[in-house]
Design a protein around this motif. Structure first.
Motif, PDB file in Angstrom:
ATOM      1  N   ARG A   1     -37.802  42.252  21.021  1.00  0.00           N
ATOM      2  CA  ARG A   1     -38.692  41.911  22.139  1.00  0.00           C
ATOM      3  C   ARG A   1     -38.587  43.008  23.187  1.00  0.00           C
ATOM      4  O   ARG A   1     -37.631  43.039  23.964  1.00  0.00           O
ATOM      5  N   GLY A   2     -39.572  43.897  23.201  1.00  0.00           N
ATOM      6  CA  GLY A   2     -39.546  44.994  24.152  1.00  0.00           C
ATOM      7  C   GLY A   2     -40.407  46.140  23.678  1.00  0.00           C
ATOM      8  O   GLY A   2     -41.201  46.006  22.742  1.00  0.00           O
ATOM      9  N   ASN A   3     -40.238  47.291  24.308  1.00  0.00           N
ATOM     10  CA  ASN A   3     -41.082  48.465  24.059  1.00  0.00           C
ATOM     11  C   ASN A   3     -40.234  49.661  23.604  1.00  0.00           C
ATOM     12  O   ASN A   3     -39.801  50.462  24.416  1.00  0.00           O
ATOM     13  N   PRO A   4     -40.004  49.791  22.288  1.00  0.00           N
ATOM     14  CA  PRO A   4     -39.298  50.985  21.802  1.00  0.00           C
ATOM     15  C   PRO A   4     -40.199  52.214  21.863  1.00  0.00           C
ATOM     16  O   PRO A   4     -41.422  52.116  21.971  1.00  0.00           O
ATOM     17  N   ASN A   5     -39.559  53.372  21.746  1.00  0.00           N
ATOM     18  CA  ASN A   5     -40.317  54.620  21.630  1.00  0.00           C
ATOM     19  C   ASN A   5     -40.746  54.854  20.192  1.00  0.00           C
ATOM     20  O   ASN A   5     -41.911  55.124  19.916  1.00  0.00           O
ATOM     21  N   THR A   6     -39.803  54.743  19.257  1.00  0.00           N
ATOM     22  CA  THR A   6     -40.104  54.835  17.827  1.00  0.00           C
ATOM     23  C   THR A   6     -39.325  53.741  17.101  1.00  0.00           C
ATOM     24  O   THR A   6     -38.342  53.207  17.620  1.00  0.00           O
TER      25      THR A   6
ATOM     26  N   THR B 128     -37.518  39.807   7.620  1.00  0.00           N
ATOM     27  CA  THR B 128     -38.643  39.630   8.525  1.00  0.00           C
ATOM     28  C   THR B 128     -38.329  40.391   9.809  1.00  0.00           C
ATOM     29  O   THR B 128     -37.287  40.143  10.435  1.00  0.00           O
ATOM     30  N   VAL B 129     -39.195  41.329  10.184  1.00  0.00           N
ATOM     31  CA  VAL B 129     -38.995  42.144  11.377  1.00  0.00           C
ATOM     32  C   VAL B 129     -40.183  41.927  12.306  1.00  0.00           C
ATOM     33  O   VAL B 129     -41.331  42.193  11.935  1.00  0.00           O
ATOM     34  N   LEU B 130     -39.912  41.413  13.500  1.00  0.00           N
ATOM     35  CA  LEU B 130     -40.945  41.230  14.517  1.00  0.00           C
ATOM     36  C   LEU B 130     -40.635  42.167  15.665  1.00  0.00           C
ATOM     37  O   LEU B 130     -39.552  42.090  16.260  1.00  0.00           O
ATOM     38  N   CYS B 131     -41.579  43.046  15.980  1.00  0.00           N
ATOM     39  CA  CYS B 131     -41.325  44.089  16.976  1.00  0.00           C
ATOM     40  C   CYS B 131     -42.434  44.115  18.010  1.00  0.00           C
ATOM     41  O   CYS B 131     -43.621  43.999  17.675  1.00  0.00           O
ATOM     42  N   GLY B 132     -42.048  44.300  19.260  1.00  0.00           N
ATOM     43  CA  GLY B 132     -43.013  44.491  20.331  1.00  0.00           C
ATOM     44  C   GLY B 132     -43.684  45.846  20.242  1.00  0.00           C
ATOM     45  O   GLY B 132     -43.437  46.621  19.302  1.00  0.00           O
ATOM     46  N   PRO B 133     -44.533  46.209  21.197  1.00  0.00           N
ATOM     47  CA  PRO B 133     -45.322  47.441  21.126  1.00  0.00           C
ATOM     48  C   PRO B 133     -44.441  48.695  21.101  1.00  0.00           C
ATOM     49  O   PRO B 133     -43.584  48.881  21.965  1.00  0.00           O
ATOM     50  N   VAL B 134     -44.660  49.543  20.097  1.00  0.00           N
ATOM     51  CA  VAL B 134     -43.942  50.808  19.942  1.00  0.00           C
ATOM     52  C   VAL B 134     -44.830  51.926  20.505  1.00  0.00           C
ATOM     53  O   VAL B 134     -45.986  52.056  20.106  1.00  0.00           O
TER      54      VAL B 134
ATOM     55  N   GLN C  63     -28.530  37.542   8.494  1.00  0.00           N
ATOM     56  CA  GLN C  63     -28.250  37.348   9.913  1.00  0.00           C
ATOM     57  C   GLN C  63     -29.555  37.373  10.709  1.00  0.00           C
ATOM     58  O   GLN C  63     -30.571  37.898  10.254  1.00  0.00           O
ATOM     59  N   THR C  64     -29.495  36.789  11.905  1.00  0.00           N
ATOM     60  CA  THR C  64     -30.566  36.929  12.872  1.00  0.00           C
ATOM     61  C   THR C  64     -30.108  37.947  13.907  1.00  0.00           C
ATOM     62  O   THR C  64     -29.061  37.774  14.537  1.00  0.00           O
ATOM     63  N   LEU C  65     -30.865  39.025  14.067  1.00  0.00           N
ATOM     64  CA  LEU C  65     -30.486  40.151  14.912  1.00  0.00           C
ATOM     65  C   LEU C  65     -31.540  40.315  16.007  1.00  0.00           C
ATOM     66  O   LEU C  65     -32.735  40.277  15.722  1.00  0.00           O
ATOM     67  N   GLU C  66     -31.083  40.508  17.230  1.00  0.00           N
ATOM     68  CA  GLU C  66     -32.027  40.540  18.351  1.00  0.00           C
ATOM     69  C   GLU C  66     -31.698  41.672  19.320  1.00  0.00           C
ATOM     70  O   GLU C  66     -30.524  41.983  19.565  1.00  0.00           O
ATOM     71  N   LEU C  67     -32.748  42.272  19.887  1.00  0.00           N
ATOM     72  CA  LEU C  67     -32.633  43.201  21.004  1.00  0.00           C
ATOM     73  C   LEU C  67     -33.694  42.835  22.026  1.00  0.00           C
ATOM     74  O   LEU C  67     -34.807  42.438  21.659  1.00  0.00           O
ATOM     75  N   GLY C  68     -33.349  42.997  23.311  1.00  0.00           N
ATOM     76  CA  GLY C  68     -34.259  42.623  24.384  1.00  0.00           C
ATOM     77  C   GLY C  68     -34.873  43.815  25.083  1.00  0.00           C
ATOM     78  O   GLY C  68     -34.600  44.976  24.748  1.00  0.00           O
ATOM     79  N   PRO C  69     -35.691  43.559  26.108  1.00  0.00           N
ATOM     80  CA  PRO C  69     -36.438  44.628  26.786  1.00  0.00           C
ATOM     81  C   PRO C  69     -35.558  45.733  27.356  1.00  0.00           C
ATOM     82  O   PRO C  69     -35.883  46.915  27.222  1.00  0.00           O
ATOM     83  N   SER C  70     -34.443  45.387  28.006  1.00  0.00           N
ATOM     84  CA  SER C  70     -33.615  46.424  28.623  1.00  0.00           C
ATOM     85  C   SER C  70     -32.937  47.304  27.586  1.00  0.00           C
ATOM     86  O   SER C  70     -32.646  48.472  27.845  1.00  0.00           O
ATOM     87  N   GLU C  71     -32.668  46.762  26.410  1.00  0.00           N
ATOM     88  CA  GLU C  71     -32.016  47.540  25.352  1.00  0.00           C
ATOM     89  C   GLU C  71     -33.015  48.424  24.596  1.00  0.00           C
ATOM     90  O   GLU C  71     -32.631  49.437  24.008  1.00  0.00           O
ATOM     91  N   LEU C  72     -34.290  48.041  24.607  1.00  0.00           N
ATOM     92  CA  LEU C  72     -35.295  48.731  23.798  1.00  0.00           C
ATOM     93  C   LEU C  72     -36.133  49.746  24.552  1.00  0.00           C
ATOM     94  O   LEU C  72     -36.709  50.634  23.930  1.00  0.00           O
ATOM     95  N   LEU C  73     -36.233  49.639  25.862  1.00  0.00           N
ATOM     96  CA  LEU C  73     -37.245  50.373  26.618  1.00  0.00           C
ATOM     97  C   LEU C  73     -37.213  51.862  26.320  1.00  0.00           C
ATOM     98  O   LEU C  73     -36.249  52.569  26.650  1.00  0.00           O
ATOM     99  N   GLN C  74     -38.276  52.349  25.636  1.00  0.00           N
ATOM    100  CA  GLN C  74     -38.487  53.763  25.330  1.00  0.00           C
ATOM    101  C   GLN C  74     -37.323  54.393  24.568  1.00  0.00           C
ATOM    102  O   GLN C  74     -37.054  55.588  24.696  1.00  0.00           O
ATOM    103  N   ARG C  75     -36.637  53.587  23.752  1.00  0.00           N
ATOM    104  CA  ARG C  75     -35.561  54.121  22.923  1.00  0.00           C
ATOM    105  C   ARG C  75     -35.983  54.136  21.467  1.00  0.00           C
ATOM    106  O   ARG C  75     -36.862  53.397  21.046  1.00  0.00           O
ATOM    107  N   ASP C  76     -35.320  54.983  20.686  1.00  0.00           N
ATOM    108  CA  ASP C  76     -35.564  55.040  19.249  1.00  0.00           C
ATOM    109  C   ASP C  76     -34.721  53.972  18.565  1.00  0.00           C
ATOM    110  O   ASP C  76     -33.531  53.819  18.862  1.00  0.00           O
TER     111      ASP C  76
END
Length: 345
Positions: A218-223, A233-239, A191-204
């Motif tokens: 696409r976004g800024n997770p905490n961890t 294939t995992v592409l992640c924004g800045p953690v 599958q292709t799985l996606e999360l955006g900035p509002s779902e990721l912001l400073q979350r684990d």
């Protein structure tokens, strides 16, 4: 006279043998060379001893400073400290300073000291996250998954309809944060799985037991924790803090973070931006290259993450199964420049 000539040697007696004077002069010359070598060796040992003393002094200073700051953070997060937002913000700022102290000190610390400090940072980060959840509980989020176009599948669910409830996430590994992950995916295939900035912001974020999936964060997770994934294939924004990769194989991971720990992983390429030194343990054929992913809004995610874009130690890797300093580890390598992926879309 013959006796006197005999005492002076064959040359004095008129013979053709060279006099003994040059041979006698060679002895002091050899002694001088030996003395010079002895002095050079003594100087080398003196320098080594001085360098070791400096390293021990630096290591001792780090241990004292780290222990003092860790105790202050634990006091701010302890049960008697309350849940005031100001205390949590102070703890977060001190935790960031503690991470910087470790990053600046790794060059003179032993590998086991680095590992212990990173595990302590992870525990503190987990405690901070749990405290924040108690203070401001977050809503539960539901996510949509999109199958690859080439795969036949039933019609997609209407927009906004959540997927079926997934199984509980696996137990935490040693050194992981104590709070439960707030978002992520588990037990998915192709599958292709996606999360955006509002779902990721400073979350684990937890990605667990995925097979042949493409994950776009696409976004800024905490961890971020990537567990037991195969062929993904995992592409992640800045953690903002740490990434843990555990039990993965045949994956491509594109990660930007303060620290990376990789355990029980094989045949995996990691495109990395990291401000400290990456760690591998019980790994084989792990390959590294610089972070190359970009997407609209990534500059803002870097800003909110606090990562220093100008600092990237992607090729400084500590292998805890290979402690020889004069030989490279056989468990990880650098991806040749001509083989690196630069376009991910």
């Amino acid at each position: 006279m013959e006796a006197a000539a005999a005492e002076r040697g064959p040359a004095a007696a008129g013979g053709g043998v060279a006099p003994l004077r040059p041979r006698a002069a060679a002895v002091p010359e050899r002694l001088q060379r030996r003395e010079a070598e002895r002095q050079r060796e003594a100087e080398r040992r003196r320098q080594e001893k001085a360098a070791q003393a400096v390293q021990e002094e630096q290591s001792g200073f780090f241990a004292a400073a780290f222990s003092r700051e860790r105790a202050a953070i634990e006091a701010l997060l302890g049960p008697g400290a309350g849940q005031a937002e100001a205390a949590l913000e102070e703890a977060a700022a001190r935790l960031q300073g503690l991470q910087k102290l470790l990053t600046d000190s790794v060059r003179f610390l032993a590998p086991y000291e680095v590992r212990q400090a990173q595990e302590a940072l992870s525990r503190l980060q987990g405690a901070l996250t749990a405290k924040r959840q108690q203070l401001q509980p977050k809503k539960r989020f539901a996510f949509r998954a999109r199958r690859k176009e080439a795969e036949s599948a039933p019609p997609p669910a209407p927009a906004g309809q959540p997927l079926a409830e997934s199984a509980p996430p696996p137990l935490l590994a040693e050194g992981e944060g104590s709070g439960p992950p707030l978002c992520g995916f588990s037990r998915a295939e192709a599958q292709t799985l996606e999360l955006g900035p509002s779902e990721l912001l400073q979350r684990d974020v937890l990605l667990a037991d995925l097979s042949d999936c493409r994950v776009l964060l696409r976004g800024n997770p905490n961890t971020l924790r990537v567990r037991d994934c195969r062929g993904c294939t995992v592409l992640c924004g800045p953690v903002s803090t740490s990434v843990l990769v555990d039990g993965c194989s045949d994956c491509l991971l594109v990660l930007a973070c303060q620290q990376l720990r990789t355990h029980r992983t094989r045949d995996t390429g990691i495109y990395l931006q990291v401000t400290s030194r990456a760690m591998v343990e019980d790994c084989s054929d792990v390959r590294f290259a610089p972070y190359t992913w970009s997407y609209p809004g990534i500059e803002g995610d870097y800003e909110s993450s606090g990562l220093d874009r100008g600092r990237n130690n992607w090729n400084l890797v500590d292998d805890f199964d290979w402690l020889a300093r004069d030989e490279p580890s056989p468990n990880w390598s650098v991806i040749p420049e001509q083989e690196r992926i630069t376009q991910w879309d």
